[in-house]
Scaffold this motif. Structure first.
Motif, PDB file in Angstrom:
ATOM      1  N   GLN A  48      17.405  38.190  -2.434  1.00 33.99           N
ATOM      2  CA  GLN A  48      17.771  38.352  -0.927  1.00 33.99           C
ATOM      3  C   GLN A  48      17.915  39.648  -0.419  1.00 33.99           C
ATOM      4  O   GLN A  48      17.911  40.491  -1.135  1.00 33.99           O
ATOM      5  CB  GLN A  48      19.304  37.680  -0.904  1.00 33.99           C
ATOM      6  CG  GLN A  48      19.584  35.984  -1.148  1.00 33.99           C
ATOM      7  CD  GLN A  48      20.924  35.572  -0.796  1.00 33.99           C
ATOM      8  OE1 GLN A  48      21.760  36.331  -0.665  1.00 33.99           O
ATOM      9  NE2 GLN A  48      20.603  34.282  -0.738  1.00 33.99           N
ATOM     10  N   LEU A  49      17.480  39.622   0.765  1.00 29.82           N
ATOM     11  CA  LEU A  49      17.307  41.022   1.481  1.00 29.82           C
ATOM     12  C   LEU A  49      18.339  40.911   2.738  1.00 29.82           C
ATOM     13  O   LEU A  49      18.397  40.053   3.455  1.00 29.82           O
ATOM     14  CB  LEU A  49      15.816  41.056   2.208  1.00 29.82           C
ATOM     15  CG  LEU A  49      14.773  40.940   1.157  1.00 29.82           C
ATOM     16  CD1 LEU A  49      13.313  41.370   1.864  1.00 29.82           C
ATOM     17  CD2 LEU A  49      14.659  41.974   0.231  1.00 29.82           C
ATOM     18  N   ALA A  50      19.362  41.726   2.506  1.00 32.01           N
ATOM     19  CA  ALA A  50      20.412  41.794   3.644  1.00 32.01           C
ATOM     20  C   ALA A  50      21.086  40.456   3.619  1.00 32.01           C
ATOM     21  O   ALA A  50      21.680  39.851   4.495  1.00 32.01           O
ATOM     22  CB  ALA A  50      19.910  41.982   4.832  1.00 32.01           C
ATOM     23  N   GLU A  51      21.463  39.935   2.387  1.00 28.83           N
ATOM     24  CA  GLU A  51      22.110  38.771   1.979  1.00 28.83           C
ATOM     25  C   GLU A  51      21.403  37.491   2.547  1.00 28.83           C
ATOM     26  O   GLU A  51      21.897  36.320   2.978  1.00 28.83           O
ATOM     27  CB  GLU A  51      23.673  38.741   2.486  1.00 28.83           C
ATOM     28  CG  GLU A  51      24.465  39.968   1.845  1.00 28.83           C
ATOM     29  CD  GLU A  51      25.786  39.988   2.576  1.00 28.83           C
ATOM     30  OE1 GLU A  51      26.183  39.220   3.548  1.00 28.83           O
ATOM     31  OE2 GLU A  51      26.634  40.945   1.923  1.00 28.83           O
ATOM     32  N   HIS A  52      20.202  37.673   2.975  1.00 31.25           N
ATOM     33  CA  HIS A  52      19.542  36.384   3.543  1.00 31.25           C
ATOM     34  C   HIS A  52      18.107  36.438   2.852  1.00 31.25           C
ATOM     35  O   HIS A  52      17.445  37.586   2.271  1.00 31.25           O
ATOM     36  CB  HIS A  52      19.152  36.425   4.612  1.00 31.25           C
ATOM     37  CG  HIS A  52      20.491  36.312   5.557  1.00 31.25           C
ATOM     38  ND1 HIS A  52      21.281  37.162   5.689  1.00 31.25           N
ATOM     39  CD2 HIS A  52      20.898  35.159   6.362  1.00 31.25           C
ATOM     40  CE1 HIS A  52      22.342  36.550   6.578  1.00 31.25           C
ATOM     41  NE2 HIS A  52      22.142  35.338   6.841  1.00 31.25           N
ATOM     42  N   TYR A  53      17.372  35.342   2.491  1.00 28.75           N
ATOM     43  CA  TYR A  53      15.938  35.189   1.985  1.00 28.75           C
ATOM     44  C   TYR A  53      15.050  35.737   2.945  1.00 28.75           C
ATOM     45  O   TYR A  53      15.151  35.178   4.136  1.00 28.75           O
ATOM     46  CB  TYR A  53      15.730  34.073   1.283  1.00 28.75           C
ATOM     47  CG  TYR A  53      16.340  33.482   0.038  1.00 28.75           C
ATOM     48  CD1 TYR A  53      16.189  34.304  -1.090  1.00 28.75           C
ATOM     49  CD2 TYR A  53      17.310  32.687   0.038  1.00 28.75           C
ATOM     50  CE1 TYR A  53      16.484  33.940  -2.232  1.00 28.75           C
ATOM     51  CE2 TYR A  53      18.151  32.403  -1.172  1.00 28.75           C
ATOM     52  CZ  TYR A  53      17.904  33.119  -2.399  1.00 28.75           C
ATOM     53  OH  TYR A  53      18.461  32.766  -3.540  1.00 28.75           O
ATOM     54  N   PHE A  54      13.878  36.217   2.415  1.00 30.34           N
ATOM     55  CA  PHE A  54      12.752  36.357   3.317  1.00 30.34           C
ATOM     56  C   PHE A  54      11.879  35.141   3.323  1.00 30.34           C
ATOM     57  O   PHE A  54      11.489  34.937   2.072  1.00 30.34           O
ATOM     58  CB  PHE A  54      11.876  37.577   2.925  1.00 30.34           C
ATOM     59  CG  PHE A  54      10.739  37.938   3.766  1.00 30.34           C
ATOM     60  CD1 PHE A  54      10.715  39.001   4.808  1.00 30.34           C
ATOM     61  CD2 PHE A  54       9.451  37.280   3.665  1.00 30.34           C
ATOM     62  CE1 PHE A  54       9.846  39.234   5.551  1.00 30.34           C
ATOM     63  CE2 PHE A  54       8.390  37.783   4.513  1.00 30.34           C
ATOM     64  CZ  PHE A  54       8.663  38.520   5.378  1.00 30.34           C
ATOM     65  N   THR A  55      11.699  34.514   4.472  1.00 29.80           N
ATOM     66  CA  THR A  55      11.141  33.164   4.543  1.00 29.80           C
ATOM     67  C   THR A  55       9.634  33.224   5.057  1.00 29.80           C
ATOM     68  O   THR A  55       9.268  32.045   5.220  1.00 29.80           O
ATOM     69  CB  THR A  55      11.853  32.063   5.248  1.00 29.80           C
ATOM     70  OG1 THR A  55      12.328  32.619   6.553  1.00 29.80           O
ATOM     71  CG2 THR A  55      13.320  32.121   4.564  1.00 29.80           C
ATOM     72  N   ASN A  56       9.297  34.388   5.689  1.00 31.95           N
ATOM     73  CA  ASN A  56       7.952  34.185   6.349  1.00 31.95           C
ATOM     74  C   ASN A  56       7.046  34.664   5.253  1.00 31.95           C
ATOM     75  O   ASN A  56       7.016  34.780   4.132  1.00 31.95           O
ATOM     76  CB  ASN A  56       8.112  35.271   7.337  1.00 31.95           C
ATOM     77  CG  ASN A  56       8.954  34.831   8.457  1.00 31.95           C
ATOM     78  OD1 ASN A  56       8.574  33.610   9.241  1.00 31.95           O
ATOM     79  ND2 ASN A  56      10.089  35.533   8.840  1.00 31.95           N
ATOM     80  N   THR A  57       5.565  34.700   5.716  1.00 32.95           N
ATOM     81  CA  THR A  57       4.605  35.053   4.818  1.00 32.95           C
ATOM     82  C   THR A  57       4.555  36.381   4.173  1.00 32.95           C
ATOM     83  O   THR A  57       4.820  37.154   5.015  1.00 32.95           O
ATOM     84  CB  THR A  57       3.266  34.503   5.583  1.00 32.95           C
ATOM     85  OG1 THR A  57       2.850  35.466   6.550  1.00 32.95           O
ATOM     86  CG2 THR A  57       3.280  33.226   6.387  1.00 32.95           C
ATOM     87  N   PRO A  58       3.479  36.539   3.047  1.00 33.04           N
ATOM     88  CA  PRO A  58       3.454  37.774   2.889  1.00 33.04           C
ATOM     89  C   PRO A  58       2.549  38.647   3.789  1.00 33.04           C
ATOM     90  O   PRO A  58       2.925  39.905   4.015  1.00 33.04           O
ATOM     91  CB  PRO A  58       2.590  37.705   1.517  1.00 33.04           C
ATOM     92  CG  PRO A  58       3.019  36.257   1.095  1.00 33.04           C
ATOM     93  CD  PRO A  58       3.219  35.315   2.376  1.00 33.04           C
ATOM     94  N   PHE A  59       1.730  38.146   4.653  1.00 29.79           N
ATOM     95  CA  PHE A  59       1.188  38.676   5.629  1.00 29.79           C
ATOM     96  C   PHE A  59       2.196  39.551   6.807  1.00 29.79           C
ATOM     97  O   PHE A  59       2.015  40.546   7.297  1.00 29.79           O
ATOM     98  CB  PHE A  59       0.070  37.859   6.548  1.00 29.79           C
ATOM     99  CG  PHE A  59      -0.790  38.496   7.663  1.00 29.79           C
ATOM    100  CD1 PHE A  59      -1.437  39.583   7.177  1.00 29.79           C
ATOM    101  CD2 PHE A  59      -0.261  38.265   8.834  1.00 29.79           C
ATOM    102  CE1 PHE A  59      -2.406  40.219   8.324  1.00 29.79           C
ATOM    103  CE2 PHE A  59      -1.209  38.922   9.943  1.00 29.79           C
ATOM    104  CZ  PHE A  59      -2.016  39.892   9.542  1.00 29.79           C
ATOM    105  N   MET A  60       2.985  38.435   7.093  1.00 26.65           N
ATOM    106  CA  MET A  60       4.183  39.080   8.015  1.00 26.65           C
ATOM    107  C   MET A  60       4.870  40.303   7.358  1.00 26.65           C
ATOM    108  O   MET A  60       5.077  41.408   7.999  1.00 26.65           O
ATOM    109  CB  MET A  60       5.210  37.853   8.069  1.00 26.65           C
ATOM    110  CG  MET A  60       6.315  38.469   8.829  1.00 26.65           C
ATOM    111  SD  MET A  60       6.375  38.723  10.603  1.00 26.65           S
ATOM    112  CE  MET A  60       7.977  38.830  11.198  1.00 26.65           C
ATOM    113  N   ALA A  61       5.011  40.298   6.066  1.00 33.51           N
ATOM    114  CA  ALA A  61       5.631  41.257   5.524  1.00 33.51           C
ATOM    115  C   ALA A  61       5.015  42.813   5.366  1.00 33.51           C
ATOM    116  O   ALA A  61       5.403  43.917   5.788  1.00 33.51           O
ATOM    117  CB  ALA A  61       6.080  40.933   3.945  1.00 33.51           C
TER     118      ALA A  61
END
Length: 395
Positions: A48-61
């Motif tokens: 988790q990042l900031a107590e939440h999951y990153f749910t978007n695409t790797p391209f977004m990251a």
């Protein structure tokens, strides 16, 4: 309102700048942290990042990697100003597609009052940029020009805009659909080259995993979210539910394609945006920025009372007035509470029904040639259009 619009817009812009300088928006923080850990194996999706999951695409990251290198406050202000510029662009495109001479200052100022729009700023969300990318492409389609890159990039950032690729196919814009698909593939492969481990995890199991988010949270205004609240949990929703989004997708895209073939790309865009929200298992309240082109359709068609009612619903957002955040009354069916708690969902379904019914009572719109010029409507068709408009309540 026109007289006060410049002052209202100036106050809104100042508020966005000050807010972004002092408030650590949650979703932006997650996006930025995603840019930090993108190349750190599969950590992007496994923790988790900031107590939440990153749910978007790797391209977004990958897009947030440059912002991750900047000081937090500077990066956040730049991001929010980019979202503001994208929203102004989206409003300008919507006005042009509606074919109306309306003050852009008034449109932007009013649009910023809508809850999905201001909540996108509050959270630091990407919705307004996606809206602008898709509208830019569909505006090109409406003018008979090659398109597809905007839809492809938007889909590579967040998968839900893929519904517009289907619209392009159904409306016989095959080359544009191929361009969108190729653009999506290029962005996805670029992200894979940058972060192969994270990409493998995302595309093998993460992108369809709804357990990483709170499906029953009141902000989820999809049919799946509403049903999960009524049945008191996702475990109670059986495999039969698949038939619901499938039926909505088929009917919604059919209506959108018919409007596209009539040359009314504003209606086609608004209907497709609403369809995407209703098909997705998770459609947070801030995802409903597609209310902007939907309002434009209602106003262009002369249905001002309906447009005003929809504007009030999405500005006041009464769903937040109902019990939520674990309140027992949030779950189960309640005659008075449940419709209010799912007001965005009901508005979306109502708009699809409106667009379908209007296909029968409205004559085909003038079609465009490749140069974007409108062919004249025959006098008989114009006369029928006037008579039909007079027969439609609120027209």
């Amino acid at each position: 309102m026109k007289r006060w619009a410049p002052f209202l817009l100036a106050a809104e812009v100042l508020g966005i700048v000050v807010f972004s300088a002092v408030y650590d928006s949650l979703d932006f923080r997650i996006y930025r942290l995603g840019g930090h850990v993108l190349t750190d194996g599969a950590r992007l999706y496994q923790g988790q990042l900031a107590e939440h999951y990153f749910t978007n695409t790797p391209f977004m990251a990958a897009l947030f990697t440059p912002l991750a290198a900047l000081p937090l406050t500077l990066a956040r202000v730049l991001w929010q100003l980019s979202s503001l510029a994208a929203f102004a662009w989206a409003c300008a495109l919507t006005v042009r597609m509606a074919g109306r001479d309306i003050s852009l200052v008034l449109v932007v100022a009013a649009g910023l009052l809508l809850q999905p729009v201001w909540q996108s700023f509050f959270l630091g969300q990407v919705n307004l940029i996606l809206l602008a990318l898709v509208l830019a492409d569909l505006r090109r389609v409406a003018r008979g020009r090659p398109a597809g890159i905007g839809v492809g990039v938007a889909t590579a950032i967040k998968l839900t805009p893929a519904v517009f690729v289907v619209l392009l196919l159904l409306s016989r814009r095959t080359k544009d659909a191929v361009t969108a698909t190729a653009t999506f593939a290029a962005c996805t492969f670029l992200a894979y080259a940058i972060a192969p481990d994270a990409s493998r995890v995302y595309w093998s199991r993460t992108f369809y995993d709804t357990s990483r988010v709170g499906v029953t949270y009141i902000s989820n205004q999809s049919p799946y979210g509403a049903l999960a609240r009524v049945l008191r949990g996702t475990a109670e929703v059986g495999d039969w539910y698949t038939a619901i989004p499938l039926a909505i997708a088929v009917s919604g895209l059919a209506v959108a394609a018919l409007w596209a073939r009539r040359g009314d790309w504003l209606s086609a865009t608004a209907v497709t945006g609403a369809t995407g929200l209703l098909v997705s298992p998770v459609s947070w309240a801030h995802h409903w920025v597609w209310i902007v082109p939907a309002l434009a359709v209602l106003l262009r068609n002369g249905h001002r009372k309906s447009a005003l009612a929809a504007f009030i619903v999405f500005a006041v957002s009464p769903l937040w007035w109902t019990p939520h955040n674990g309140d027992p009354r949030e779950y189960g069916f309640h005659v008075l509470l449940t419709p209010v708690a799912n007001c965005y969902l009901l508005a979306g379904l109502s708009f699809l029904a409106y667009a379908a019914i209007r296909l029968r009572v409205s004559p085909p719109a003038p079609s465009s040639d490749r140069g974007g010029r409108r062919r004249p409507v025959p006098c008989a068709a114009a006369s029928r259009a006037v008579r039909d408009r007079e027969r439609i309540p609120g027209g």
